[in-house]
Design a protein around this motif. Structure first.
Motif, PDB file in Angstrom:
ATOM      1  N   ARG A 166       5.010  29.072  29.684  1.00 17.25           N
ATOM      2  CA  ARG A 166       5.142  28.175  30.835  1.00 17.25           C
ATOM      3  C   ARG A 166       6.433  27.364  30.823  1.00 17.25           C
ATOM      4  O   ARG A 166       6.913  26.959  31.867  1.00 17.25           O
ATOM      5  N   SER A 167       6.960  27.098  29.622  1.00 15.23           N
ATOM      6  CA  SER A 167       8.157  26.243  29.577  1.00 15.23           C
ATOM      7  C   SER A 167       9.159  26.730  28.530  1.00 15.23           C
ATOM      8  O   SER A 167       8.783  27.208  27.468  1.00 15.23           O
TER       9      SER A 167
ATOM     10  N   LEU B 134      14.343  34.163  31.522  1.00 17.72           N
ATOM     11  CA  LEU B 134      14.156  33.850  32.944  1.00 17.72           C
ATOM     12  C   LEU B 134      13.717  35.078  33.742  1.00 17.72           C
ATOM     13  O   LEU B 134      12.873  34.988  34.636  1.00 17.72           O
TER      14      LEU B 134
ATOM     15  N   LEU C 294       6.616  31.220  33.985  1.00 19.42           N
ATOM     16  CA  LEU C 294       7.486  30.105  33.598  1.00 19.42           C
ATOM     17  C   LEU C 294       7.542  29.079  34.723  1.00 19.42           C
ATOM     18  O   LEU C 294       7.797  29.425  35.875  1.00 19.42           O
ATOM     19  N   LYS C 295       7.270  27.816  34.387  1.00 21.12           N
ATOM     20  CA  LYS C 295       7.302  26.741  35.375  1.00 21.12           C
ATOM     21  C   LYS C 295       8.590  25.940  35.281  1.00 21.12           C
ATOM     22  O   LYS C 295       9.135  25.519  36.289  1.00 21.12           O
ATOM     23  N   THR C 296       9.050  25.693  34.035  1.00 14.78           N
ATOM     24  CA  THR C 296      10.275  24.923  33.851  1.00 14.78           C
ATOM     25  C   THR C 296      11.161  25.565  32.792  1.00 14.78           C
ATOM     26  O   THR C 296      10.673  26.068  31.783  1.00 14.78           O
ATOM     27  N   ALA C 297      12.443  25.507  33.053  1.00 13.86           N
ATOM     28  CA  ALA C 297      13.448  25.933  32.073  1.00 13.86           C
ATOM     29  C   ALA C 297      14.482  24.813  32.031  1.00 13.86           C
ATOM     30  O   ALA C 297      15.204  24.594  33.008  1.00 13.86           O
TER      31      ALA C 297
ATOM     32  N   ARG D  51      14.763  35.406  38.531  1.00 11.91           N
ATOM     33  CA  ARG D  51      13.661  34.837  37.756  1.00 11.91           C
ATOM     34  C   ARG D  51      12.371  35.560  38.102  1.00 11.91           C
ATOM     35  O   ARG D  51      12.090  35.806  39.270  1.00 11.91           O
TER      36      ARG D  51
ATOM     37  N   SER E 136       9.428  34.344  37.715  1.00 15.16           N
ATOM     38  CA  SER E 136       8.499  33.372  38.274  1.00 15.16           C
ATOM     39  C   SER E 136       9.154  32.632  39.431  1.00 15.16           C
ATOM     40  O   SER E 136      10.164  31.946  39.248  1.00 15.16           O
TER      41      SER E 136
ATOM     42  N   CYS F  96       9.467  28.811  38.895  1.00 15.96           N
ATOM     43  CA  CYS F  96      10.296  28.286  37.817  1.00 15.96           C
ATOM     44  C   CYS F  96      11.378  27.354  38.344  1.00 15.96           C
ATOM     45  O   CYS F  96      12.175  27.720  39.194  1.00 15.96           O
ATOM     46  N   LYS F  97      11.387  26.132  37.802  1.00 10.43           N
ATOM     47  CA  LYS F  97      12.419  25.155  38.136  1.00 10.43           C
ATOM     48  C   LYS F  97      13.429  25.134  36.990  1.00 10.43           C
ATOM     49  O   LYS F  97      13.060  24.891  35.840  1.00 10.43           O
TER      50      LYS F  97
END
Length: 173
Positions: A109-110, A130, A136-139, A163, A165, A168-169
């Motif tokens: 997730r991160s 990525l 994945l929510k955050t990178a 990406r 996801s 993903c932010k």
């Protein structure tokens, strides 16, 4: 040590087999090891992993740990900036695996990367994550002040990469 939850390893042992075998039940692991882990370990309960980039074999070590950690949710890649004994001569090349580690398809997730310099091997690894981490929510990428690559160029390279996801932010610090 079946009830051990957190482990931090900063070791320079030639044989990690007996030691690693006793900590495979951890939920949080931070590792900076001169020795490569064997491929026959499984970390079924590992949720959060921190891997030091200061060893030449970092790409291979990271890949082995990702493959061994099918339930991994958080990945932090770091560098021990003030530890001059751990400055590598140069990171080995990243060889993109033929199969994507299970955690990247199901649970990661991160991603957090500290001291990112934007070097080709680092960029290849970050883009690979990525492009393949479906959930994945955050990178979060924290650039190094020692980088030869301008921060704007680093940001563009990662921001323009595809990406897996849509949620993903990408955060750049």
């Amino acid at each position: 040590m079946p009830h051990l939850v957190d482990a931090y390893l900063d070791v320079n042992l030639t044989d990690l087999k007996s030691f690693i075998g006793s900590i495979t039940s951890v939920k949080r692991l931070a590792i900076c090891s001169e020795t490569m882990l064997d491929e026959d370990y499984v970390f079924n309960q590992l949720k959060h992993l921190e891997v030091c980039i200061c060893k030449d074999h970092f790409p291979s070590q990271l890949l082995r740990l990702l493959k061994a950690s099918s339930n991994l949710q958080g990945l932090h890649i770091f560098y021990i900036e003030d530890d001059h004994d751990h400055i590598p001569d140069g990171m080995e090349d990243w060889n993109q695996p033929s199969t994507v580690p299970e955690c990247m398809l199901s649970s990661l997730r991160s991603l957090s990367w500290s001291m990112y310099k934007g070097e080709p091997q680092e960029k290849d690894i970050a883009i690979y994550i990525l492009e393949h981490a479906l959930h994945l929510k955050t990178a979060t990428i924290k650039s190094s002040s020692e980088s030869d690559v301008p921060k704007l160029e680093m940001l563009k390279e990662l921001a323009l990469s595809s990406r897996a996801s849509a949620k993903c932010k990408l955060m750049f610090k």
